[in-house]
Design an enzyme around this catalytic site. Structure first.
Site, PDB file in Angstrom:
ATOM      1  CD  GLN A   1     104.604  20.977  89.091  1.00 14.15           C
ATOM      2  OE1 GLN A   1     103.448  20.676  89.392  1.00 14.15           O
ATOM      3  NE2 GLN A   1     104.966  21.182  87.841  1.00 14.15           N
TER       4      GLN A   1
ATOM      5  NE  ARG B   1     108.681  22.170  80.888  1.00 17.33           N
ATOM      6  CZ  ARG B   1     108.200  22.400  82.117  1.00 17.33           C
ATOM      7  NH1 ARG B   1     109.019  22.520  83.145  1.00 17.33           N
ATOM      8  NH2 ARG B   1     106.904  22.506  82.319  1.00 17.33           N
TER       9      ARG B   1
ATOM     10  CG  ASP C   1     106.596  29.136  83.955  1.00 16.01           C
ATOM     11  OD1 ASP C   1     105.736  29.058  84.848  1.00 16.01           O
ATOM     12  OD2 ASP C   1     107.582  28.387  83.883  1.00 16.01           O
TER      13      ASP C   1
ATOM     14  NE  ARG D   1     109.515  22.371  88.930  1.00 15.40           N
ATOM     15  CZ  ARG D   1     109.418  23.291  89.862  1.00 15.40           C
ATOM     16  NH1 ARG D   1     110.347  23.392  90.822  1.00 15.40           N
ATOM     17  NH2 ARG D   1     108.422  24.143  89.895  1.00 15.40           N
ATOM     18  N   GLY D   2     110.977  24.798  86.697  1.00 19.16           N
ATOM     19  CA  GLY D   2     110.908  26.148  87.265  1.00 19.16           C
ATOM     20  C   GLY D   2     111.675  27.070  86.331  1.00 19.16           C
ATOM     21  CB  ALA D   3     110.684  30.235  84.680  1.00 19.78           C
TER      22      ALA D   3
ATOM     23  CG  ASN E   1     102.934  30.544  87.750  1.00 21.96           C
ATOM     24  OD1 ASN E   1     104.127  30.280  87.574  1.00 21.96           O
ATOM     25  ND2 ASN E   1     102.317  30.225  88.874  1.00 21.96           N
ATOM     26  CE  LYS E   2     103.215  23.946  86.230  1.00 21.11           C
ATOM     27  NZ  LYS E   2     103.459  23.254  84.941  1.00 21.11           N
TER      28      LYS E   2
HETATM   29  O1  MRU Z   1     106.198  23.037  85.014  1.00 20.15           O
HETATM   30  P1  MRU Z   1     107.095  23.685  86.018  1.00 20.15           P
HETATM   31  O2  MRU Z   1     107.209  22.931  87.299  1.00 20.15           O
HETATM   32  O3  MRU Z   1     108.435  24.050  85.426  1.00 20.15           O
HETATM   33  O4  MRU Z   1     106.335  25.058  86.347  1.00 20.15           O
HETATM   34  C1  MRU Z   1     106.879  25.922  87.287  1.00 20.15           C
HETATM   35  C2  MRU Z   1     106.056  27.123  87.522  1.00 20.15           C
HETATM   36  O5  MRU Z   1     105.000  27.309  86.966  1.00 20.15           O
HETATM   37  C3  MRU Z   1     106.650  28.160  88.420  1.00 20.15           C
HETATM   38  O6  MRU Z   1     105.657  28.821  89.151  1.00 20.15           O
HETATM   39  C4  MRU Z   1     107.403  29.185  87.557  1.00 20.15           C
HETATM   40  O7  MRU Z   1     108.317  28.543  86.731  1.00 20.15           O
HETATM   41  C5  MRU Z   1     108.106  30.201  88.371  1.00 20.15           C
HETATM   42  S1  MRU Z   1     109.454  29.498  89.228  1.00 20.15           S
HETATM   43  C6  MRU Z   1     110.241  30.662  90.136  1.00 20.15           C
END
Ligand code: MRU
Length: 364
Positions: A200, A90, A241, A53-55, A251-252
């Site tokens: 997270q 996703r 994201d 996970r994470g963009a 973002n999250k």
């Molecule tokens: O749902 P996730 O854990 O994939 O969400 C991640 C985030 O929101 C991060 O802040 C974002 O992807 C940037 S990662 C460098």
């Protein structure tokens, strides 16, 4: 980054030259397990279930997913099928579409016999590029941190979710400047939002900062505003994201509330933005970015280690209470102090972004 002295990336090609390996992030911080991804379906499942996970890491995993598809069947039909399946895994992080479109554009004109090798090569390049992008975001962010505390006094950062090395291939986006500041000997401490519902921050950010020896404290998501009011946060820094052409930052979930509190308290609010996270096709993040709705179980249940060391999941809601789970929100550009990219730092605006990426200017 190192885990117990051994250097790791989050994703890499296995010794057999076909299988892709990735750290399973659903089990951290309690267990460190490496998963084998042997098919495009494995890659799609790993993204959907958030093993990865994470963009930026989602983009890298999708690129390897295309390579795995080409290793099974390099036909045009498979190319289209793998692209569609991975794209649906996703919805919010634009790095996914960026990586998949990049691979499709590369592979489509090639004869099928050449696609496997080309796909693995490009997936590896995307990973290496991500590491370099994040390293540069770290350098550019470090310069910004030095500007905030020119006399090298103790500095308190606040971050939300996990935008560290686990969210990328290595280094991270929001955490890269923090690692670089720590490595340079600056006395930096990080307030880590737990980031309900999936935690997270508590599970991943705290784990990776701890492994690297960066001083940090996990806080409830609701504590940030209070800490800012009391002058205990020098700057906020988060990942993204999807950042729009005019600098709105998706973002999250919960990022927006931190940006509001930062704005109200005059605390600088930065976003680490690698270029594959910029969606040049849209302006208005609030209206145009698809926000992922995840399963209500992520809200109604919590997982943790019991006193006997067992990892257990428990229900926390009254029976019958419904739960909703929007996974991302959009912080309007006006609340963002600066976008820290691999090319430098700019204002969160179309003019700011175009000053760093002039090739994206619309034709007159
Ligand atoms: O749902 P996730 O854990 O994939 O969400 C991640 C985030 O929101 C991060 O802040 C974002 O992807 C940037 S990662 C460098």
């Amino acid at each position: 980054m190192k885990v117990d002295g051994k250097p790791y990336r989050t994703i890499w090609l296995g010794a057999d030259g076909t299988t892709v390996q990735a750290i399973d992030q659903t089990l951290l911080p309690h267990k460190f397990v490496v998963r084998d991804l042997k098919t495009a379906e494995d890659a799609e499942r790993a993204i959907r279930t958030m093993i990865v996970r994470g963009a930026p890491l989602i983009g890298a995993a999708a690129a390897y997913g295309m390579a795995l598809a080409m290793a099974t069947d390099p036909s045009d039909a498979m190319l289209a099928k793998a692209h569609a399946a991975l794209l649906a895994s996703r919805p919010t992080a634009v790095n996914l579409r960026w990586a998949l479109d990049d691979l499709r554009a590369l592979l489509s004109p090639l004869p099928p016999a050449k696609r496997r090798e080309a796909a693995y090569k490009r997936a590896a390049e995307i990973c290496d590029e991500d590491v370099e992008i994040c390293r540069r975001i770290g350098e550019n962010g470090l310069a910004e941190i030095r500007r905030l505390k020119p006399h090298g006094d103790r500095i308190n950062a606040l971050t939300h979710c996990n935008a560290g090395w686990l969210a990328t291939v290595d280094w991270g986006t929001a955490l890269a400047p923090i690692y670089q500041a720590h490595n340079a000997g600056m006395p930096i401490h990080v307030w880590v939002d737990e980031t309900r519902p999936r935690n997270q921050g508590a599970s991943l950010t705290a784990w990776e900062l701890g492994k690297h020896g960066v001083p940090h404290t996990v806080i409830a998501d609701n504590a940030g505003g209070h800490l800012m009011q009391h002058g205990r946060v020098d700057f906020c820094i988060v990942g993204t994201d999807r950042t729009t052409r005019r600098g709105d930052v998706c973002n999250k979930i919960g990022t927006y509330l931190k940006a509001l509190a930062a704005h109200d308290n005059g605390v600088p609010f930065y976003v680490g933005v690698p270029y594959p996270s910029i969606d040049w096709t849209i302006d208005d993040g609030h209206r145009e970015i698809p926000i992922e709705e995840r399963h209500a179980h992520e809200v109604s249940r919590m997982t943790g280690r019991s006193a006997t060391g067992e990892v257990v999941t428990v229900d926390i809601l009254p029976e019958g209470s419904p739960a909703a789970n929007p996974a991302f929100d959009v912080t309007p550009a006006r609340l963002v102090t600066g976008l820290i990219t691999e090319r430098g730092v700019c204002t969160a605006s179309e003019a700011g972004l175009l000053s760093l990426y002039p090739e994206q200017a619309r034709a007159a």
